[in-house]
Write an enzyme that holds these catalytic residues in place. Structure first.
Site, PDB file in Angstrom:
ATOM      1  N   ASP A  44       0.877  -1.193  -0.045  1.00 35.36           N
ATOM      2  CA  ASP A  44       0.035  -0.027   0.036  1.00 35.36           C
ATOM      3  C   ASP A  44       0.931   1.345   0.122  1.00 35.36           C
ATOM      4  OD1 ASP A  44      -2.469   1.415  -0.093  1.00 35.36           O
ATOM      5  OD2 ASP A  44      -2.524   1.439   1.950  1.00 35.36           O
TER       6      ASP A  44
ATOM      7  N   HIS B 187       2.290   3.593  -9.150  1.00 35.41           N
ATOM      8  CA  HIS B 187       2.129   2.151  -9.425  1.00 35.41           C
ATOM      9  C   HIS B 187       3.179   1.661 -10.171  1.00 35.41           C
ATOM     10  CE1 HIS B 187      -1.934   2.443  -7.770  1.00 35.41           C
ATOM     11  NE2 HIS B 187      -2.569   3.056  -8.782  1.00 35.41           N
TER      12      HIS B 187
ATOM     13  N   LEU C 207      11.070 -20.344  -5.562  1.00 34.37           N
ATOM     14  CA  LEU C 207      10.072 -19.582  -4.815  1.00 34.37           C
ATOM     15  C   LEU C 207       8.708 -19.697  -5.727  1.00 34.37           C
ATOM     16  CD1 LEU C 207       9.330 -17.072  -2.706  1.00 34.37           C
ATOM     17  CD2 LEU C 207       9.821 -15.461  -4.601  1.00 34.37           C
TER      18      LEU C 207
END
Ligand code: IPE
Ligand code: IPE
Ligand code: MG
Length: 225
Positions: free
Chosen positions: A12, A29, A124
Protein backbone atom coordinates in the site's frame (compact mmCIF):
# COMPACT_ATOMS: atom_id res chain seq x y z
CA UNK A 1 13.28 -20.08 10.76
CA UNK A 2 11.65 -23.06 9.15
CA UNK A 3 12.32 -23.54 5.46
CA UNK A 4 8.74 -23.01 4.45
CA UNK A 5 8.13 -19.38 5.31
CA UNK A 6 5.16 -17.79 3.58
CA UNK A 7 5.33 -14.01 3.35
CA UNK A 8 2.26 -12.03 2.31
CA UNK A 9 2.39 -8.31 1.60
CA UNK A 10 -0.30 -5.65 1.32
CA UNK A 11 1.60 -3.30 -0.98
CA UNK A 12 0.00 0.00 0.00
CA UNK A 13 1.00 3.62 -0.54
CA UNK A 14 1.71 3.91 -4.27
CA UNK A 15 -0.70 6.79 -4.83
CA UNK A 16 0.51 8.82 -1.84
CA UNK A 17 4.14 8.25 -2.85
CA UNK A 18 3.43 9.82 -6.26
CA UNK A 19 1.31 12.66 -4.89
CA UNK A 20 4.04 13.60 -2.40
CA UNK A 21 6.29 14.22 -5.38
CA UNK A 22 3.67 16.18 -7.30
CA UNK A 23 3.21 13.31 -9.73
CA UNK A 24 0.08 11.49 -10.91
CA UNK A 25 -0.97 8.50 -8.81
CA UNK A 26 -0.22 6.09 -11.64
CA UNK A 27 3.48 6.98 -11.44
CA UNK A 28 3.36 5.43 -7.98
CA UNK A 29 2.01 2.19 -9.43
CA UNK A 30 4.85 2.13 -11.95
CA UNK A 31 7.41 2.64 -9.19
CA UNK A 32 5.61 0.00 -7.11
CA UNK A 33 5.95 -2.57 -9.89
CA UNK A 34 9.75 -2.14 -9.81
CA UNK A 35 9.72 -2.91 -6.09
CA UNK A 36 7.66 -6.06 -6.73
CA UNK A 37 10.46 -7.19 -9.01
CA UNK A 38 13.21 -6.41 -6.46
CA UNK A 39 11.44 -8.06 -3.54
CA UNK A 40 10.59 -11.14 -5.62
CA UNK A 41 14.20 -11.54 -6.73
CA UNK A 42 15.39 -11.15 -3.14
CA UNK A 43 12.93 -13.79 -1.93
CA UNK A 44 13.85 -16.16 -4.76
CA UNK A 45 17.45 -16.05 -3.53
CA UNK A 46 16.52 -16.68 0.10
CA UNK A 47 16.14 -20.41 0.73
CA UNK A 48 14.09 -19.82 3.89
CA UNK A 49 11.26 -18.28 1.89
CA UNK A 50 8.98 -20.66 0.08
CA UNK A 51 6.12 -18.42 -0.89
CA UNK A 52 5.53 -14.71 -1.50
CA UNK A 53 1.93 -13.59 -1.91
CA UNK A 54 1.43 -10.00 -3.03
CA UNK A 55 -1.83 -8.04 -2.96
CA UNK A 56 -1.92 -6.33 -6.35
CA UNK A 57 -5.62 -5.63 -7.03
CA UNK A 58 -8.51 -6.14 -4.64
CA UNK A 59 -12.17 -6.86 -5.34
CA UNK A 60 -12.75 -3.37 -3.90
CA UNK A 61 -10.26 -1.60 -6.17
CA UNK A 62 -12.83 -1.51 -9.03
CA UNK A 63 -14.29 1.48 -7.16
CA UNK A 64 -11.33 3.62 -8.30
CA UNK A 65 -11.55 6.02 -11.25
CA UNK A 66 -11.82 4.16 -14.57
CA UNK A 67 -8.53 5.54 -15.84
CA UNK A 68 -6.60 4.34 -12.80
CA UNK A 69 -8.15 0.86 -13.10
CA UNK A 70 -7.30 0.74 -16.81
CA UNK A 71 -3.75 1.82 -16.08
CA UNK A 72 -3.36 -0.92 -13.46
CA UNK A 73 -4.63 -3.54 -15.92
CA UNK A 74 -2.15 -2.42 -18.59
CA UNK A 75 0.68 -2.29 -16.07
CA UNK A 76 -0.11 -5.81 -14.90
CA UNK A 77 -0.11 -7.19 -18.43
CA UNK A 78 3.16 -5.45 -19.24
CA UNK A 79 4.72 -6.57 -15.97
CA UNK A 80 3.85 -10.22 -16.57
CA UNK A 81 5.09 -10.19 -20.15
CA UNK A 82 8.39 -8.56 -19.14
CA UNK A 83 8.87 -10.77 -16.11
CA UNK A 84 8.33 -14.17 -17.73
CA UNK A 85 12.04 -14.63 -18.63
CA UNK A 86 12.99 -13.37 -15.16
CA UNK A 87 10.67 -15.86 -13.46
CA UNK A 88 12.23 -18.65 -15.53
CA UNK A 89 15.76 -17.47 -14.84
CA UNK A 90 15.11 -17.31 -11.09
CA UNK A 91 13.14 -20.59 -11.04
CA UNK A 92 10.04 -18.77 -9.72
CA UNK A 93 6.61 -20.31 -10.16
CA UNK A 94 3.83 -17.79 -10.74
CA UNK A 95 0.46 -18.66 -9.21
CA UNK A 96 -2.33 -16.07 -9.38
CA UNK A 97 -5.07 -16.02 -6.76
CA UNK A 98 -8.40 -14.20 -7.05
CA UNK A 99 -11.19 -14.30 -9.58
CA UNK A 100 -9.50 -13.34 -12.83
CA UNK A 101 -12.65 -13.95 -14.90
CA UNK A 102 -13.45 -10.25 -14.43
CA UNK A 103 -10.38 -9.25 -16.47
CA UNK A 104 -10.16 -8.81 -20.25
CA UNK A 105 -9.63 -11.96 -22.32
CA UNK A 106 -6.19 -10.75 -23.29
CA UNK A 107 -5.09 -10.17 -19.69
CA UNK A 108 -6.55 -13.54 -18.63
CA UNK A 109 -4.56 -15.19 -21.40
CA UNK A 110 -1.32 -13.51 -20.30
CA UNK A 111 -1.92 -14.55 -16.68
CA UNK A 112 -2.59 -18.18 -17.66
CA UNK A 113 0.32 -18.21 -20.07
CA UNK A 114 2.83 -17.11 -17.40
CA UNK A 115 1.31 -19.57 -14.94
CA UNK A 116 1.65 -22.48 -17.40
CA UNK A 117 5.14 -21.56 -18.57
CA UNK A 118 6.46 -21.34 -14.99
CA UNK A 119 4.55 -24.39 -13.69
CA UNK A 120 7.70 -26.52 -13.70
CA UNK A 121 9.74 -24.04 -11.61
CA UNK A 122 10.36 -25.38 -8.13
CA UNK A 123 11.95 -22.41 -6.38
CA UNK A 124 9.97 -19.55 -4.84
CA UNK A 125 6.23 -19.41 -5.51
CA UNK A 126 5.20 -15.84 -6.28
CA UNK A 127 1.48 -15.43 -5.99
CA UNK A 128 -0.16 -12.22 -7.18
CA UNK A 129 -3.59 -11.52 -5.70
CA UNK A 130 -5.61 -10.26 -8.68
CA UNK A 131 -9.22 -9.22 -8.28
CA UNK A 132 -8.76 -10.87 -4.92
CA UNK A 133 -10.92 -10.46 -1.84
CA UNK A 134 -10.81 -12.89 1.05
CA UNK A 135 -14.58 -12.90 1.51
CA UNK A 136 -15.09 -13.58 -2.19
CA UNK A 137 -12.49 -16.37 -2.06
CA UNK A 138 -14.21 -18.02 0.92
CA UNK A 139 -17.63 -17.73 -0.74
CA UNK A 140 -16.37 -19.29 -3.97
CA UNK A 141 -14.75 -22.09 -1.95
CA UNK A 142 -17.92 -22.83 0.00
CA UNK A 143 -19.98 -22.87 -3.19
CA UNK A 144 -17.49 -25.32 -4.73
CA UNK A 145 -17.84 -27.86 -1.91
CA UNK A 146 -21.38 -27.31 -0.60
CA UNK A 147 -22.92 -30.20 -2.53
CA UNK A 148 -20.82 -32.83 -0.81
CA UNK A 149 -22.92 -34.90 1.57
CA UNK A 150 -20.62 -34.65 4.57
CA UNK A 151 -20.20 -31.58 6.75
CA UNK A 152 -17.55 -29.22 5.51
CA UNK A 153 -14.31 -29.67 7.44
CA UNK A 154 -11.50 -27.16 7.98
CA UNK A 155 -9.29 -29.13 5.60
CA UNK A 156 -11.97 -29.22 2.90
CA UNK A 157 -12.48 -25.48 3.04
CA UNK A 158 -8.77 -24.78 3.19
CA UNK A 159 -8.20 -26.93 0.09
CA UNK A 160 -10.95 -25.20 -1.84
CA UNK A 161 -9.45 -21.73 -1.33
CA UNK A 162 -7.32 -20.10 -4.05
CA UNK A 163 -4.47 -19.81 -1.53
CA UNK A 164 -4.16 -23.08 0.38
CA UNK A 165 -1.19 -22.05 2.51
CA UNK A 166 -1.11 -20.46 5.95
CA UNK A 167 0.70 -17.13 6.12
CA UNK A 168 3.68 -16.80 8.47
CA UNK A 169 4.51 -13.13 8.00
CA UNK A 170 1.94 -10.55 6.94
CA UNK A 171 3.36 -7.13 6.07
CA UNK A 172 1.39 -3.98 5.27
CA UNK A 173 3.24 -0.92 4.04
CA UNK A 174 1.75 2.58 3.83
CA UNK A 175 1.00 3.19 7.51
CA UNK A 176 -2.53 1.79 7.85
CA UNK A 177 -3.31 -0.99 10.29
CA UNK A 178 -5.96 -3.02 8.53
CA UNK A 179 -6.20 -6.15 6.42
CA UNK A 180 -8.43 -4.77 3.64
CA UNK A 181 -9.93 -8.20 2.89
CA UNK A 182 -6.59 -9.97 2.36
CA UNK A 183 -6.00 -13.64 3.26
CA UNK A 184 -8.29 -13.55 6.31
CA UNK A 185 -8.49 -17.35 6.67
CA UNK A 186 -4.82 -17.99 5.88
CA UNK A 187 -3.58 -15.30 8.29
CA UNK A 188 -5.29 -16.80 11.34
CA UNK A 189 -1.87 -17.21 13.01
CA UNK A 190 0.29 -14.88 10.93
CA UNK A 191 2.75 -12.54 12.60
CA UNK A 192 1.72 -9.01 11.63
CA UNK A 193 4.15 -6.27 10.60
CA UNK A 194 2.88 -2.78 9.78
CA UNK A 195 5.30 -0.22 8.44
CA UNK A 196 4.93 3.44 7.52
CA UNK A 197 7.13 3.14 4.44
CA UNK A 198 5.14 3.73 1.25
CA UNK A 199 5.40 0.68 -1.02
CA UNK A 200 7.61 2.31 -3.72
CA UNK A 201 10.15 3.12 -0.95
CA UNK A 202 10.13 -0.40 0.53
CA UNK A 203 13.54 -2.07 0.31
CA UNK A 204 15.09 -5.49 0.75
CA UNK A 205 16.85 -4.05 3.85
CA UNK A 206 13.50 -3.40 5.46
CA UNK A 207 12.35 -6.90 4.58
CA UNK A 208 15.54 -8.33 6.06
CA UNK A 209 14.87 -6.48 9.30
CA UNK A 210 11.34 -7.92 9.43
CA UNK A 211 12.73 -11.44 8.82
CA UNK A 212 15.19 -10.92 11.68
CA UNK A 213 12.42 -9.78 14.03
CA UNK A 214 10.23 -12.69 12.92
CA UNK A 215 12.97 -15.17 13.84
CA UNK A 216 12.92 -13.85 17.43
CA UNK A 217 9.20 -14.44 17.87
CA UNK A 218 8.17 -17.46 19.84
CA UNK A 219 5.13 -18.80 18.02
CA UNK A 220 2.90 -20.81 20.33
CA UNK A 221 -0.24 -21.27 18.21
CA UNK A 222 -2.35 -21.27 21.34
CA UNK A 223 -0.16 -23.74 23.18
CA UNK A 224 2.42 -23.09 25.89
CA UNK A 225 6.14 -22.78 25.37
C1 IPE B 1 -1.65 0.21 -3.42
O1 IPE B 1 -1.38 1.58 -3.41
C2 IPE B 1 -1.79 -0.32 -4.82
C3 IPE B 1 -3.16 -0.73 -5.18
C4 IPE B 1 -4.18 -0.74 -4.37
C5 IPE B 1 -3.36 -1.16 -6.55
P1 IPE B 1 -2.57 2.64 -3.40
O2 IPE B 1 -2.95 2.95 -4.81
O3 IPE B 1 -3.68 2.18 -2.54
O4 IPE B 1 -1.85 3.89 -2.77
P2 IPE B 1 -2.45 4.86 -1.66
O5 IPE B 1 -2.85 4.01 -0.50
O6 IPE B 1 -3.63 5.56 -2.28
O7 IPE B 1 -1.33 5.77 -1.35
C1 IPE C 1 -5.24 -2.76 -0.37
O1 IPE C 1 -4.97 -1.41 -0.51
C2 IPE C 1 -5.30 -3.42 -1.71
C3 IPE C 1 -4.00 -3.59 -2.37
C4 IPE C 1 -2.84 -3.28 -1.88
C5 IPE C 1 -4.07 -4.17 -3.69
P1 IPE C 1 -6.14 -0.35 -0.62
O2 IPE C 1 -5.49 0.99 -0.69
O3 IPE C 1 -7.05 -0.69 -1.73
O4 IPE C 1 -6.91 -0.56 0.74
P2 IPE C 1 -7.77 0.44 1.61
O5 IPE C 1 -8.75 1.11 0.68
O6 IPE C 1 -6.83 1.39 2.23
O7 IPE C 1 -8.40 -0.45 2.62
MG1 MG D 1 -4.12 2.39 -0.57
Amino acid sequence: MNTETHIAIIMDGNGRWAELQGKKRVKGHEAGAKVVKEITTYCSNNKDIERLTLYAFSTENWKRPRLEVEFLMKLLEQYLKNELPVYLQNNVRFEPIGDIRAFSKSLQKTIKDVQEKTAHCDGLVQSLALNYGSQNEILRAVNKIKNDEDDITEAMLSNALDCKHDVDILIRTGGDHRLSNFLLWQSAYAELFFCDTLWPDFTTNELEKILKDFKKIERRFGGLK
